[in-house]
Design a protein around this motif. Sequence first.
Motif, PDB file in Angstrom:
ATOM      1  N   ILE A  13       0.742  -1.198  -0.257  1.00 61.53           N
ATOM      2  CA  ILE A  13       0.010   0.008  -0.146  1.00 61.53           C
ATOM      3  C   ILE A  13       0.914   1.158   0.049  1.00 61.53           C
ATOM      4  CG2 ILE A  13      -1.914   1.261   1.305  1.00 61.53           C
ATOM      5  CD1 ILE A  13      -2.940  -1.536   0.750  1.00 61.53           C
ATOM      6  N   ASP A  14       0.709   2.277  -0.809  1.00 61.06           N
ATOM      7  CA  ASP A  14       1.580   3.128  -1.096  1.00 61.06           C
ATOM      8  C   ASP A  14       1.411   4.172   0.072  1.00 61.06           C
ATOM      9  OD1 ASP A  14       2.647   2.056  -3.199  1.00 61.06           O
ATOM     10  OD2 ASP A  14       1.926   3.537  -4.569  1.00 61.06           O
ATOM     11  N   LYS A  15       2.628   4.769   0.454  1.00 55.87           N
ATOM     12  CA  LYS A  15       2.223   5.646   1.715  1.00 55.87           C
ATOM     13  C   LYS A  15       2.098   7.244   1.049  1.00 55.87           C
ATOM     14  CE  LYS A  15       5.734   4.990   5.304  1.00 55.87           C
ATOM     15  NZ  LYS A  15       7.001   5.471   5.642  1.00 55.87           N
ATOM     16  N   TYR A  38      -4.103   1.226  -8.568  1.00 51.19           N
ATOM     17  CA  TYR A  38      -5.263   0.381  -8.020  1.00 51.19           C
ATOM     18  C   TYR A  38      -5.760   0.852  -6.647  1.00 51.19           C
ATOM     19  CZ  TYR A  38      -3.709  -3.321 -11.230  1.00 51.19           C
ATOM     20  OH  TYR A  38      -3.220  -3.816 -12.245  1.00 51.19           O
ATOM     21  N   THR A  39      -6.729   0.705  -6.272  1.00 52.62           N
ATOM     22  CA  THR A  39      -7.461   1.271  -4.976  1.00 52.62           C
ATOM     23  C   THR A  39      -7.890   0.086  -4.036  1.00 52.62           C
ATOM     24  OG1 THR A  39      -9.558   1.672  -5.742  1.00 52.62           O
ATOM     25  CG2 THR A  39      -8.030   3.375  -6.493  1.00 52.62           C
ATOM     26  N   LEU A  63       0.979   2.741  -8.628  1.00 54.36           N
ATOM     27  CA  LEU A  63       0.339   3.321  -7.651  1.00 54.36           C
ATOM     28  C   LEU A  63      -0.783   2.668  -6.907  1.00 54.36           C
ATOM     29  CD1 LEU A  63      -0.157   6.105  -5.951  1.00 54.36           C
ATOM     30  CD2 LEU A  63      -1.432   7.007  -7.729  1.00 54.36           C
ATOM     31  N   VAL A  64      -0.695   2.401  -5.576  1.00 57.49           N
ATOM     32  CA  VAL A  64      -1.563   1.724  -4.764  1.00 57.49           C
ATOM     33  C   VAL A  64      -2.028   2.448  -3.600  1.00 57.49           C
ATOM     34  CG1 VAL A  64      -1.954  -0.479  -3.488  1.00 57.49           C
ATOM     35  CG2 VAL A  64      -0.241  -0.368  -5.574  1.00 57.49           C
ATOM     36  N   VAL A  65      -3.229   2.899  -3.769  1.00 63.02           N
ATOM     37  CA  VAL A  65      -3.739   3.828  -2.642  1.00 63.02           C
ATOM     38  C   VAL A  65      -4.444   3.164  -1.603  1.00 63.02           C
ATOM     39  CG1 VAL A  65      -3.714   5.889  -4.465  1.00 63.02           C
ATOM     40  CG2 VAL A  65      -5.932   4.853  -3.990  1.00 63.02           C
ATOM     41  N   PRO A  66      -4.487   3.702  -0.376  1.00 61.20           N
ATOM     42  CA  PRO A  66      -5.213   2.959   0.673  1.00 61.20           C
ATOM     43  C   PRO A  66      -6.677   3.483   0.749  1.00 61.20           C
ATOM     44  CG  PRO A  66      -3.780   4.821   1.723  1.00 61.20           C
ATOM     45  CD  PRO A  66      -3.582   4.752   0.140  1.00 61.20           C
ATOM     46  N   ASP A  67      -7.409   2.639   0.056  1.00 63.38           N
ATOM     47  CA  ASP A  67      -9.043   2.909  -0.240  1.00 63.38           C
ATOM     48  C   ASP A  67      -9.981   2.106   0.888  1.00 63.38           C
ATOM     49  OD1 ASP A  67     -11.475   3.849  -0.847  1.00 63.38           O
ATOM     50  OD2 ASP A  67     -11.316   3.003  -2.810  1.00 63.38           O
ATOM     51  N   GLY A  68      -9.355   2.262   2.262  1.00 63.34           N
ATOM     52  CA  GLY A  68     -10.357   1.709   3.247  1.00 63.34           C
ATOM     53  C   GLY A  68      -9.882   2.066   4.550  1.00 63.34           C
ATOM     54  N   VAL A  69     -10.715   2.575   5.421  1.00 66.44           N
ATOM     55  CA  VAL A  69     -10.419   2.955   6.611  1.00 66.44           C
ATOM     56  C   VAL A  69      -9.554   1.868   7.340  1.00 66.44           C
ATOM     57  CG1 VAL A  69     -12.597   2.446   7.789  1.00 66.44           C
ATOM     58  CG2 VAL A  69     -11.337   4.485   8.446  1.00 66.44           C
ATOM     59  N   GLY A  70      -9.899   0.536   7.151  1.00 70.66           N
ATOM     60  CA  GLY A  70      -9.249  -0.327   8.055  1.00 70.66           C
ATOM     61  C   GLY A  70      -7.840  -0.315   7.802  1.00 70.66           C
ATOM     62  N   LEU A  71      -7.361   0.112   6.560  1.00 64.47           N
ATOM     63  CA  LEU A  71      -5.854   0.352   6.244  1.00 64.47           C
ATOM     64  C   LEU A  71      -5.265   1.260   7.060  1.00 64.47           C
ATOM     65  CD1 LEU A  71      -6.138  -0.160   2.538  1.00 64.47           C
ATOM     66  CD2 LEU A  71      -5.718  -2.111   4.084  1.00 64.47           C
ATOM     67  N   ILE A  72      -6.135   2.308   7.272  1.00 65.86           N
ATOM     68  CA  ILE A  72      -5.633   3.141   8.336  1.00 65.86           C
ATOM     69  C   ILE A  72      -5.358   3.028   9.674  1.00 65.86           C
ATOM     70  CG2 ILE A  72      -5.747   5.986   8.816  1.00 65.86           C
ATOM     71  CD1 ILE A  72      -5.356   5.161   5.639  1.00 65.86           C
ATOM     72  N   THR A  83      -1.507   8.248   6.245  1.00 66.21           N
ATOM     73  CA  THR A  83      -2.180   9.265   7.264  1.00 66.21           C
ATOM     74  C   THR A  83      -3.835   9.341   6.859  1.00 66.21           C
ATOM     75  OG1 THR A  83      -1.607  10.705   5.542  1.00 66.21           O
ATOM     76  CG2 THR A  83      -0.153  10.568   7.396  1.00 66.21           C
ATOM     77  N   GLU A  84      -4.030   8.960   5.806  1.00 69.54           N
ATOM     78  CA  GLU A  84      -5.816   9.204   5.663  1.00 69.54           C
ATOM     79  C   GLU A  84      -6.105   8.141   4.201  1.00 69.54           C
ATOM     80  OE1 GLU A  84      -6.682  13.011   4.205  1.00 69.54           O
ATOM     81  OE2 GLU A  84      -5.238  12.998   2.368  1.00 69.54           O
ATOM     82  N   ARG A  85      -7.409   7.886   4.164  1.00 70.27           N
ATOM     83  CA  ARG A  85      -7.949   7.044   3.214  1.00 70.27           C
ATOM     84  C   ARG A  85      -8.106   7.857   2.000  1.00 70.27           C
ATOM     85  NH1 ARG A  85     -14.231   5.878   2.210  1.00 70.27           N
ATOM     86  NH2 ARG A  85     -13.758   4.601   0.477  1.00 70.27           N
ATOM     87  N   VAL A  86      -7.648   7.267   1.072  1.00 75.85           N
ATOM     88  CA  VAL A  86      -7.569   7.803  -0.270  1.00 75.85           C
ATOM     89  C   VAL A  86      -8.661   7.048  -1.197  1.00 75.85           C
ATOM     90  CG1 VAL A  86      -6.589   8.522  -2.410  1.00 75.85           C
ATOM     91  CG2 VAL A  86      -5.190   8.395  -0.392  1.00 75.85           C
TER      92      VAL A  86
END
Length: 245
Positions: A13-15, A38-39, A63-72, A83-86
């Motif tokens: 998961i990208d920072k 991917y998201t 690019l792999v964005v964190p699209d889930g609050v669980g990942l945060i 730092t935040e969900r994308v």
Amino acid sequence: MTQTYVKILGVRIDKVDREEAYKRFLNLIKRDRVSVIYTPNTEIVMMAQKDEELKEILYNADLVVPDGVGLIYASKIHNLGLTERVAGIELMERMLKFCNSTKQSIYLLGAKEEICKSAAEKIHELYSNIEIKGYQSGYYSPEDEQKIIDTINELKPDLLFVAFGAPKQEKWIHHNKKILNCKVAMGVGGAFDVLSGTVKRAPKIFRNTGFEWLYRLLKNPTRFKRMLALPHFMLKVLLERDMKQ
Ligand code: UDP
């Protein structure tokens, strides 16, 4: 050099926060090869636990964005630095705005025929400078696949949005990226359903408090089984001793 991604249960998961994700997209679109975005959310990370191919595909993306609050939450627990969900849909909307101001072209692939068509119409209404090169529903027979790819390649869209749901869209993009004639291909899940107005996004209060998943569950209780991935994910994260960056 500081690591640009973290691994959550072995999944890259990208920072990135929303701003950084958008900046990365701006760089990707300048390259002279197909870039892939991917998201993943927690459900996809859980799918990847049993699907090495999916894990590899995510690892090899651009690019792999964190699209889930669980990942945060997982990042907070293990101090990984997300730092935040994308939200994929929000990144897509920013990409569309960019395409509108720079007159880039897009192609929509996926979702039901009516939904795909009305997502294209909605995009045209909102972003009239975008050239929509075409759209194609995600329900076609395998014999038509090559013809669909040939059409996309003849049309040469700058951006290709693929909405087959996970992991089908990630696998489709990965297997075809070498032959696709576009600058960026992105897996967008249920985004056409939202853009077309068929599915409503959760109200801001749910989004801002990290409860979009609950809203989606209440609206569509048939998602219950899929949603079980979230508590399962959190349990695994809590039990994981050493989640290295
Ligand atoms: N879909 C598709 N072809 C398929 C399976 C699914 O085009 O073979 C579409 C489906 O109609 C929906 C999207 O893929 O528009 C997946 O939406 P979902 O809400 O499951 O995705 P999520 O955002 O949860 O990953």
